[in-house]
Design a protein around this motif. Structure first.
Motif, PDB file in Angstrom:
ATOM      1  N   ILE A  37     -11.592  38.602  54.693  1.00  0.00           N
ATOM      2  CA  ILE A  37     -11.731  37.284  54.852  1.00  0.00           C
ATOM      3  C   ILE A  37     -10.758  36.594  55.734  1.00  0.00           C
ATOM      4  CG2 ILE A  37     -11.962  34.942  53.822  1.00  0.00           C
ATOM      5  CD1 ILE A  37     -13.132  36.571  51.556  1.00  0.00           C
ATOM      6  N   LYS A  38      -9.591  37.059  55.679  1.00  0.00           N
ATOM      7  CA  LYS A  38      -8.690  36.395  56.570  1.00  0.00           C
ATOM      8  C   LYS A  38      -8.895  36.756  58.078  1.00  0.00           C
ATOM      9  CE  LYS A  38      -4.496  36.623  53.682  1.00  0.00           C
ATOM     10  NZ  LYS A  38      -3.082  37.019  53.336  1.00  0.00           N
ATOM     11  N   LEU A  39      -9.300  37.993  58.182  1.00  0.00           N
ATOM     12  CA  LEU A  39      -9.708  38.504  59.767  1.00  0.00           C
ATOM     13  C   LEU A  39     -10.812  37.552  60.193  1.00  0.00           C
ATOM     14  CD1 LEU A  39      -9.471  40.369  62.169  1.00  0.00           C
ATOM     15  CD2 LEU A  39     -11.115  41.781  60.839  1.00  0.00           C
ATOM     16  N   LYS A  40     -11.880  37.201  59.423  1.00  0.00           N
ATOM     17  CA  LYS A  40     -13.123  36.511  59.879  1.00  0.00           C
ATOM     18  C   LYS A  40     -12.730  35.096  59.958  1.00  0.00           C
ATOM     19  CE  LYS A  40     -16.524  38.900  57.271  1.00  0.00           C
ATOM     20  NZ  LYS A  40     -17.478  38.960  56.145  1.00  0.00           N
ATOM     21  N   ASN A  41     -11.589  34.434  59.256  1.00  0.00           N
ATOM     22  CA  ASN A  41     -11.320  33.308  59.583  1.00  0.00           C
ATOM     23  C   ASN A  41     -10.427  33.019  60.760  1.00  0.00           C
ATOM     24  OD1 ASN A  41     -12.364  32.432  57.126  1.00  0.00           O
ATOM     25  ND2 ASN A  41     -10.597  32.468  55.899  1.00  0.00           N
ATOM     26  N   LEU A  42      -9.479  34.247  61.018  1.00  0.00           N
ATOM     27  CA  LEU A  42      -8.649  34.082  62.185  1.00  0.00           C
ATOM     28  C   LEU A  42      -9.777  34.344  63.512  1.00  0.00           C
ATOM     29  CD1 LEU A  42      -6.089  34.415  63.606  1.00  0.00           C
ATOM     30  CD2 LEU A  42      -6.316  36.826  63.364  1.00  0.00           C
ATOM     31  N   ILE A  43     -10.691  35.009  63.504  1.00  0.00           N
ATOM     32  CA  ILE A  43     -11.487  34.968  64.369  1.00  0.00           C
ATOM     33  C   ILE A  43     -12.345  33.750  64.645  1.00  0.00           C
ATOM     34  CG2 ILE A  43     -13.695  36.157  65.182  1.00  0.00           C
ATOM     35  CD1 ILE A  43     -12.911  38.760  64.044  1.00  0.00           C
ATOM     36  N   LYS A  44     -12.656  33.060  63.765  1.00  0.00           N
ATOM     37  CA  LYS A  44     -13.381  31.698  63.821  1.00  0.00           C
ATOM     38  C   LYS A  44     -12.432  30.685  64.510  1.00  0.00           C
ATOM     39  CE  LYS A  44     -16.524  31.902  59.942  1.00  0.00           C
ATOM     40  NZ  LYS A  44     -16.817  31.510  58.562  1.00  0.00           N
ATOM     41  N   VAL A  45     -11.358  30.790  64.117  1.00  0.00           N
ATOM     42  CA  VAL A  45     -10.224  29.819  64.618  1.00  0.00           C
ATOM     43  C   VAL A  45     -10.064  29.984  66.009  1.00  0.00           C
ATOM     44  CG1 VAL A  45      -7.796  28.982  64.516  1.00  0.00           C
ATOM     45  CG2 VAL A  45      -9.035  29.248  62.376  1.00  0.00           C
ATOM     46  N   LEU A  46      -9.781  31.308  66.345  1.00  0.00           N
ATOM     47  CA  LEU A  46      -9.435  31.658  67.733  1.00  0.00           C
ATOM     48  C   LEU A  46     -10.543  31.331  68.789  1.00  0.00           C
ATOM     49  CD1 LEU A  46      -7.641  34.931  67.371  1.00  0.00           C
ATOM     50  CD2 LEU A  46      -6.560  32.921  67.913  1.00  0.00           C
ATOM     51  N   GLU A  47     -11.827  31.740  68.190  1.00  0.00           N
ATOM     52  CA  GLU A  47     -12.924  31.061  69.045  1.00  0.00           C
ATOM     53  C   GLU A  47     -13.218  29.618  69.357  1.00  0.00           C
ATOM     54  OE1 GLU A  47     -16.429  33.252  67.009  1.00  0.00           O
ATOM     55  OE2 GLU A  47     -16.067  35.000  68.662  1.00  0.00           O
ATOM     56  N   LYS A  48     -12.942  28.895  68.230  1.00  0.00           N
ATOM     57  CA  LYS A  48     -12.863  27.493  68.406  1.00  0.00           C
ATOM     58  C   LYS A  48     -11.766  26.849  69.337  1.00  0.00           C
ATOM     59  CE  LYS A  48     -11.008  24.774  65.125  1.00  0.00           C
ATOM     60  NZ  LYS A  48     -10.998  23.933  63.606  1.00  0.00           N
ATOM     61  N   ASN A  49     -10.686  27.754  69.453  1.00  0.00           N
ATOM     62  CA  ASN A  49      -9.594  27.265  70.290  1.00  0.00           C
ATOM     63  C   ASN A  49      -9.784  27.935  71.733  1.00  0.00           C
ATOM     64  OD1 ASN A  49      -7.622  25.369  68.925  1.00  0.00           O
ATOM     65  ND2 ASN A  49      -8.005  27.039  67.502  1.00  0.00           N
ATOM     66  N   GLY A  50     -10.942  28.329  72.081  1.00  0.00           N
ATOM     67  CA  GLY A  50     -10.994  28.945  73.492  1.00  0.00           C
ATOM     68  C   GLY A  50     -11.089  30.565  73.550  1.00  0.00           C
ATOM     69  N   PHE A  51     -10.507  31.251  72.718  1.00  0.00           N
ATOM     70  CA  PHE A  51     -10.425  32.910  73.020  1.00  0.00           C
ATOM     71  C   PHE A  51     -11.402  33.276  72.832  1.00  0.00           C
ATOM     72  CE2 PHE A  51      -6.190  31.181  71.575  1.00  0.00           C
ATOM     73  CZ  PHE A  51      -5.321  31.991  72.271  1.00  0.00           C
ATOM     74  N   VAL A  52     -11.769  34.491  73.468  1.00  0.00           N
ATOM     75  CA  VAL A  52     -12.907  35.300  73.690  1.00  0.00           C
ATOM     76  C   VAL A  52     -12.513  36.618  72.884  1.00  0.00           C
ATOM     77  CG1 VAL A  52     -14.720  36.609  74.960  1.00  0.00           C
ATOM     78  CG2 VAL A  52     -13.873  34.324  75.806  1.00  0.00           C
ATOM     79  N   ILE A  53     -13.298  37.102  71.876  1.00  0.00           N
ATOM     80  CA  ILE A  53     -13.113  38.175  71.018  1.00  0.00           C
ATOM     81  C   ILE A  53     -13.960  39.352  71.392  1.00  0.00           C
ATOM     82  CG2 ILE A  53     -12.633  39.021  68.761  1.00  0.00           C
ATOM     83  CD1 ILE A  53     -10.801  36.800  69.255  1.00  0.00           C
ATOM     84  N   LYS A  54     -13.394  40.476  71.797  1.00  0.00           N
ATOM     85  CA  LYS A  54     -14.330  41.537  72.117  1.00  0.00           C
ATOM     86  C   LYS A  54     -14.366  42.523  70.778  1.00  0.00           C
ATOM     87  CE  LYS A  54     -12.886  41.788  77.048  1.00  0.00           C
ATOM     88  NZ  LYS A  54     -12.756  42.697  78.019  1.00  0.00           N
ATOM     89  N   ASN A  55     -15.444  43.198  70.888  1.00  0.00           N
ATOM     90  CA  ASN A  55     -15.686  44.336  69.773  1.00  0.00           C
ATOM     91  C   ASN A  55     -15.639  43.517  68.390  1.00  0.00           C
ATOM     92  OD1 ASN A  55     -15.980  46.272  71.809  1.00  0.00           O
ATOM     93  ND2 ASN A  55     -13.658  46.472  71.720  1.00  0.00           N
ATOM     94  N   LYS A  56     -16.400  42.441  68.233  1.00  0.00           N
ATOM     95  CA  LYS A  56     -16.065  41.730  66.674  1.00  0.00           C
ATOM     96  C   LYS A  56     -17.065  42.590  65.808  1.00  0.00           C
ATOM     97  CE  LYS A  56     -17.930  37.915  67.767  1.00  0.00           C
ATOM     98  NZ  LYS A  56     -18.260  36.266  67.654  1.00  0.00           N
ATOM     99  N   LYS A  57     -16.685  42.701  64.656  1.00  0.00           N
ATOM    100  CA  LYS A  57     -17.344  43.538  63.609  1.00  0.00           C
ATOM    101  C   LYS A  57     -18.786  42.712  63.094  1.00  0.00           C
ATOM    102  CE  LYS A  57     -13.680  46.686  62.382  1.00  0.00           C
ATOM    103  NZ  LYS A  57     -12.663  47.189  61.505  1.00  0.00           N
TER     104      LYS A  57
END
Length: 57
Positions: A37-57
């Motif tokens: 859940i921490k990982l999912k929350n971290l991905i959401k926060v980073l995407e909200k701030n403009g980061f692009v995440i590759k290889n999301k599960k």
């Protein structure tokens, strides 16, 4: 707990003294939050701030 809050305040004050502003500072969970859940929350926060995440599960 008071020591932890005070250290965060000191962190932000030291950034402001150097002329820097924190881009974002959001909680992704506490010590009882499961790791996935921490990982999912971290991905959401980073995407909200403009980061692009590759290889999301």
């Amino acid at each position: 707990m008071k020591i932890k809050i005070q250290s965060i305040k000191n962190f932000f004050k030291s950034k402001e003294k150097r002329g820097l502003k924190p881009i974002f500072f959001e909680s992704i969970g506490n010590h009882r939050t499961p790791r996935d859940i921490k990982l999912k929350n971290l991905i959401k926060v980073l995407e909200k701030n403009g980061f692009v995440i590759k290889n999301k599960k």
